[in-house]
Motif scaffolding. Sequence first.
Motif, mmCIF file in Angstrom:
data_model
loop_
_atom_site.group_PDB
_atom_site.id
_atom_site.type_symbol
_atom_site.label_atom_id
_atom_site.label_comp_id
_atom_site.label_asym_id
_atom_site.label_seq_id
_atom_site.Cartn_x
_atom_site.Cartn_y
_atom_site.Cartn_z
ATOM 1 N N LEU A 181 -40.841 9.985 -2.681
ATOM 2 C CA LEU A 181 -40.223 8.823 -2.032
ATOM 3 C C LEU A 181 -41.338 8.093 -1.288
ATOM 4 O O LEU A 181 -41.804 8.558 -0.245
ATOM 5 N N CYS A 182 -41.770 6.961 -1.839
ATOM 6 C CA CYS A 182 -42.977 6.279 -1.356
ATOM 7 C C CYS A 182 -42.576 4.965 -0.678
ATOM 8 O O CYS A 182 -41.926 4.120 -1.301
ATOM 9 N N VAL A 183 -42.946 4.829 0.573
ATOM 10 C CA VAL A 183 -42.570 3.632 1.344
ATOM 11 C C VAL A 183 -43.625 2.552 1.143
ATOM 12 O O VAL A 183 -44.766 2.691 1.592
ATOM 13 N N GLU A 214 -40.105 -4.418 5.751
ATOM 14 C CA GLU A 214 -39.900 -3.465 4.656
ATOM 15 C C GLU A 214 -40.299 -2.051 5.077
ATOM 16 O O GLU A 214 -39.591 -1.081 4.797
ATOM 17 N N TRP A 215 -41.471 -1.931 5.706
ATOM 18 C CA TRP A 215 -41.944 -0.599 6.121
ATOM 19 C C TRP A 215 -40.920 0.060 7.034
ATOM 20 O O TRP A 215 -40.515 1.202 6.825
ATOM 21 N N ASP A 216 -40.473 -0.661 8.067
ATOM 22 C CA ASP A 216 -39.566 -0.044 9.036
ATOM 23 C C ASP A 216 -38.224 0.328 8.398
ATOM 24 O O ASP A 216 -37.700 1.424 8.627
ATOM 25 N N PHE A 217 -37.667 -0.586 7.607
ATOM 26 C CA PHE A 217 -36.372 -0.290 6.989
ATOM 27 C C PHE A 217 -36.476 0.913 6.050
ATOM 28 O O PHE A 217 -35.670 1.849 6.107
ATOM 29 N N ASN A 218 -37.482 0.875 5.184
ATOM 30 C CA ASN A 218 -37.564 1.918 4.156
ATOM 31 C C ASN A 218 -38.033 3.257 4.722
ATOM 32 O O ASN A 218 -37.712 4.311 4.170
ATOM 33 N N ASN A 219 -38.760 3.203 5.826
ATOM 34 C CA ASN A 219 -39.165 4.449 6.478
ATOM 35 C C ASN A 219 -37.938 5.215 6.972
ATOM 36 O O ASN A 219 -37.885 6.446 6.910
ATOM 37 N N ALA A 220 -36.944 4.486 7.446
ATOM 38 C CA ALA A 220 -35.690 5.123 7.850
ATOM 39 C C ALA A 220 -34.875 5.539 6.620
ATOM 40 O O ALA A 220 -34.312 6.641 6.569
ATOM 41 N N LEU A 221 -34.834 4.661 5.623
ATOM 42 C CA LEU A 221 -34.025 4.935 4.425
ATOM 43 C C LEU A 221 -34.433 6.234 3.735
ATOM 44 O O LEU A 221 -33.572 7.015 3.320
ATOM 45 N N VAL A 222 -35.732 6.454 3.591
ATOM 46 C CA VAL A 222 -36.161 7.635 2.810
ATOM 47 C C VAL A 222 -35.711 8.937 3.463
ATOM 48 O O VAL A 222 -35.485 9.929 2.752
ATOM 49 N N ASN A 223 -35.550 8.952 4.777
ATOM 50 C CA ASN A 223 -35.053 10.178 5.419
ATOM 51 C C ASN A 223 -33.596 10.449 5.050
ATOM 52 O O ASN A 223 -33.204 11.605 4.855
ATOM 53 N N HIS A 224 -32.809 9.375 4.932
ATOM 54 C CA HIS A 224 -31.422 9.539 4.472
ATOM 55 C C HIS A 224 -31.396 10.041 3.025
ATOM 56 O O HIS A 224 -30.569 10.888 2.663
ATOM 57 N N ILE A 225 -32.274 9.487 2.192
ATOM 58 C CA ILE A 225 -32.317 9.923 0.785
ATOM 59 C C ILE A 225 -32.724 11.392 0.707
ATOM 60 O O ILE A 225 -32.165 12.162 -0.080
ATOM 61 N N ALA A 226 -33.686 11.777 1.535
ATOM 62 C CA ALA A 226 -34.129 13.180 1.540
ATOM 63 C C ALA A 226 -32.964 14.110 1.852
ATOM 64 O O ALA A 226 -32.822 15.176 1.230
ATOM 65 N N ASP A 227 -32.107 13.720 2.786
ATOM 66 C CA ASP A 227 -30.936 14.545 3.110
ATOM 67 C C ASP A 227 -30.012 14.679 1.905
ATOM 68 O O ASP A 227 -29.475 15.758 1.627
ATOM 69 N N ASP A 243 -26.237 4.642 4.471
ATOM 70 C CA ASP A 243 -25.815 5.928 3.917
ATOM 71 C C ASP A 243 -25.390 5.766 2.454
ATOM 72 O O ASP A 243 -25.750 6.592 1.596
ATOM 73 N N ALA A 244 -24.649 4.700 2.163
ATOM 74 C CA ALA A 244 -24.237 4.448 0.777
ATOM 75 C C ALA A 244 -25.444 4.112 -0.100
ATOM 76 O O ALA A 244 -25.498 4.503 -1.268
ATOM 77 N N LEU A 245 -26.398 3.404 0.463
ATOM 78 C CA LEU A 245 -27.612 3.076 -0.295
ATOM 79 C C LEU A 245 -28.387 4.346 -0.628
ATOM 80 O O LEU A 245 -28.831 4.542 -1.768
ATOM 81 N N ALA A 246 -28.539 5.220 0.366
ATOM 82 C CA ALA A 246 -29.244 6.481 0.122
ATOM 83 C C ALA A 246 -28.519 7.316 -0.928
ATOM 84 O O ALA A 246 -29.144 7.913 -1.809
ATOM 85 N N GLN A 247 -27.174 7.324 -0.842
ATOM 86 C CA GLN A 247 -26.401 8.109 -1.816
ATOM 87 C C GLN A 247 -26.550 7.534 -3.219
ATOM 88 O O GLN A 247 -26.694 8.280 -4.197
ATOM 89 N N ALA A 248 -26.523 6.207 -3.337
ATOM 90 C CA ALA A 248 -26.672 5.574 -4.655
ATOM 91 C C ALA A 248 -28.016 5.942 -5.277
ATOM 92 O O ALA A 248 -28.098 6.257 -6.475
#
Length: 189
Positions: A5-7, A29-42, A171-176
Amino acid sequence: MKAALCVGHSRVINHSKDGGAIAFNGISEWDFNNALVNHIADKLDAMGIDHMILNAYQGDGYGSAMQWMAEQVDHAGCDIGIEFHFNDADASASGHEVLYCASSTRGARLAGFLNAKLGSTFGTKDRGITPIDSTGRGWAALSLPKAVMCILEPFFGSNESDWNTVAGNVDALAQAIAYGIQDYAQNQP
Ligand SMILES: [Zn+2]
């Protein structure tokens, strides 16, 4: 299956952040996706899919940063990698898009699974999957790793409706995205 998962834009240039595009509300982009990847990791943890996060690229310039990213992805033994971005244009542009290396059939498959999940989850405009050749934006990120790579542009940060629908439901984005990765892992030809 291991996913990187590369930001995108996660690097400092001459002591200031690259950060990428800035959304209408001031979030990069950096700030948003830095948070997003942690949700995806979960989500991937829950699916039993191994993963690695790269959210602070090293290197003096874009080329060396991409070389660094590719080395990390391959050294960790990742099968696939996704670089996370969001799109940016005038306020009328909207929708989701996934880029892949034009010479990679597996890249096209991964892009297809990810793009399909974005579409079924959010119903925003489908801009499709886009093959990138050596003249295209994102070529280095897509072509340098041995891993199968995609660049994800799940919404336009410049479009308030897109943001509210997609980025506002992280959360829905990470799940998708996790489902797209799982689809790829479970549907090898
Ligand atoms: Zn970007």
